[in-house]
Design a protein around this motif. Structure first.
Motif, mmCIF file in Angstrom:
data_model
loop_
_atom_site.group_PDB
_atom_site.id
_atom_site.type_symbol
_atom_site.label_atom_id
_atom_site.label_comp_id
_atom_site.label_asym_id
_atom_site.label_seq_id
_atom_site.Cartn_x
_atom_site.Cartn_y
_atom_site.Cartn_z
ATOM 1 N N GLU A 195 -6.979 -7.711 -4.194
ATOM 2 C CA GLU A 195 -6.710 -6.340 -4.618
ATOM 3 C C GLU A 195 -5.251 -6.148 -5.026
ATOM 4 O OE1 GLU A 195 -8.943 -3.780 -5.045
ATOM 5 O OE2 GLU A 195 -10.370 -5.413 -4.753
ATOM 6 N N ASN A 237 2.022 -0.453 7.780
ATOM 7 C CA ASN A 237 1.552 -1.624 7.010
ATOM 8 C C ASN A 237 0.510 -2.417 7.783
ATOM 9 O OD1 ASN A 237 3.297 -1.121 4.805
ATOM 10 N ND2 ASN A 237 4.964 -2.138 5.879
ATOM 11 N N TYR A 281 -2.405 -6.964 -2.956
ATOM 12 C CA TYR A 281 -1.493 -6.658 -1.851
ATOM 13 C C TYR A 281 -1.094 -7.939 -1.130
ATOM 14 C CZ TYR A 281 -3.308 -2.138 -2.991
ATOM 15 O OH TYR A 281 -3.670 -1.022 -3.699
ATOM 16 N N ARG A 284 -1.140 2.986 6.958
ATOM 17 C CA ARG A 284 -0.259 2.649 5.838
ATOM 18 C C ARG A 284 1.211 2.714 6.243
ATOM 19 N NH1 ARG A 284 -1.730 6.381 1.885
ATOM 20 N NH2 ARG A 284 0.016 7.701 2.386
ATOM 21 N N MET A 332 0.866 -1.185 0.000
ATOM 22 C CA MET A 332 0.000 0.000 0.000
ATOM 23 C C MET A 332 0.904 1.237 0.000
ATOM 24 S SD MET A 332 -3.019 -0.941 2.734
ATOM 25 C CE MET A 332 -1.890 -1.043 4.119
ATOM 26 N N THR A 333 0.827 2.021 -1.048
ATOM 27 C CA THR A 333 1.733 3.166 -1.170
ATOM 28 C C THR A 333 1.025 4.515 -1.188
ATOM 29 O OG1 THR A 333 1.704 2.975 -3.581
ATOM 30 C CG2 THR A 333 3.469 1.797 -2.405
ATOM 31 N N CYS A 351 -4.586 3.109 -2.575
ATOM 32 C CA CYS A 351 -4.348 1.737 -2.105
ATOM 33 C C CYS A 351 -5.177 1.453 -0.855
ATOM 34 C CB CYS A 351 -2.867 1.534 -1.788
ATOM 35 S SG CYS A 351 -1.752 1.702 -3.193
ATOM 36 N N GLU A 352 -5.131 2.377 0.081
ATOM 37 C CA GLU A 352 -5.915 2.228 1.311
ATOM 38 C C GLU A 352 -7.396 2.081 0.986
ATOM 39 O OE1 GLU A 352 -5.309 5.225 4.278
ATOM 40 O OE2 GLU A 352 -3.141 5.140 4.049
ATOM 41 N N SER A 391 -8.783 1.018 -1.731
ATOM 42 C CA SER A 391 -9.050 -0.258 -2.391
ATOM 43 C C SER A 391 -9.172 -1.385 -1.378
ATOM 44 C CB SER A 391 -7.936 -0.583 -3.392
ATOM 45 O OG SER A 391 -7.934 0.332 -4.448
ATOM 46 N N VAL A 392 -8.255 -1.408 -0.415
ATOM 47 C CA VAL A 392 -8.288 -2.445 0.620
ATOM 48 C C VAL A 392 -9.550 -2.302 1.464
ATOM 49 C CG1 VAL A 392 -7.164 -3.265 2.731
ATOM 50 C CG2 VAL A 392 -5.796 -2.785 0.685
#
Length: 66
Positions: free
Chosen positions: A60, A39, A62, A36, A10-11, A15-16, A18-19
């Motif tokens: 997703e 992690n 990750y 994030r 997660m960058t 990303c956050e 999506s999760v």
């Protein structure tokens, strides 16, 4: 039930999101908190198994540590 996952890859905020979206699609009643920089993904109130939640994160794209 509270569950904590170590999720790498997660960058960014997307990303956050999506999760979080994947976890909430699996269990709309769950509460999801993401740190994030550490992690860390914390899921509380979920009725889903740890394996199902981890699978949703992996779908997703990750990595989820055991």
């Amino acid at each position: 039930m509270n569950q904590t996952f170590t999720v790498t890859g997660m960058t960014c905020g997307h990303c956050e999101a999506s999760v979080k979206r994947a976890l909430l699609q699996l269990d709309p009643g769950a509460q999801v908190q993401i740190d994030r920089s550490q992690n860390r993904v914390e899921v509380s109130g979920s009725q889903q198994s740890r394996e199902a939640l981890a699978a949703a994160i992996r779908e997703e794209g990750y990595d989820v540590a055991a």
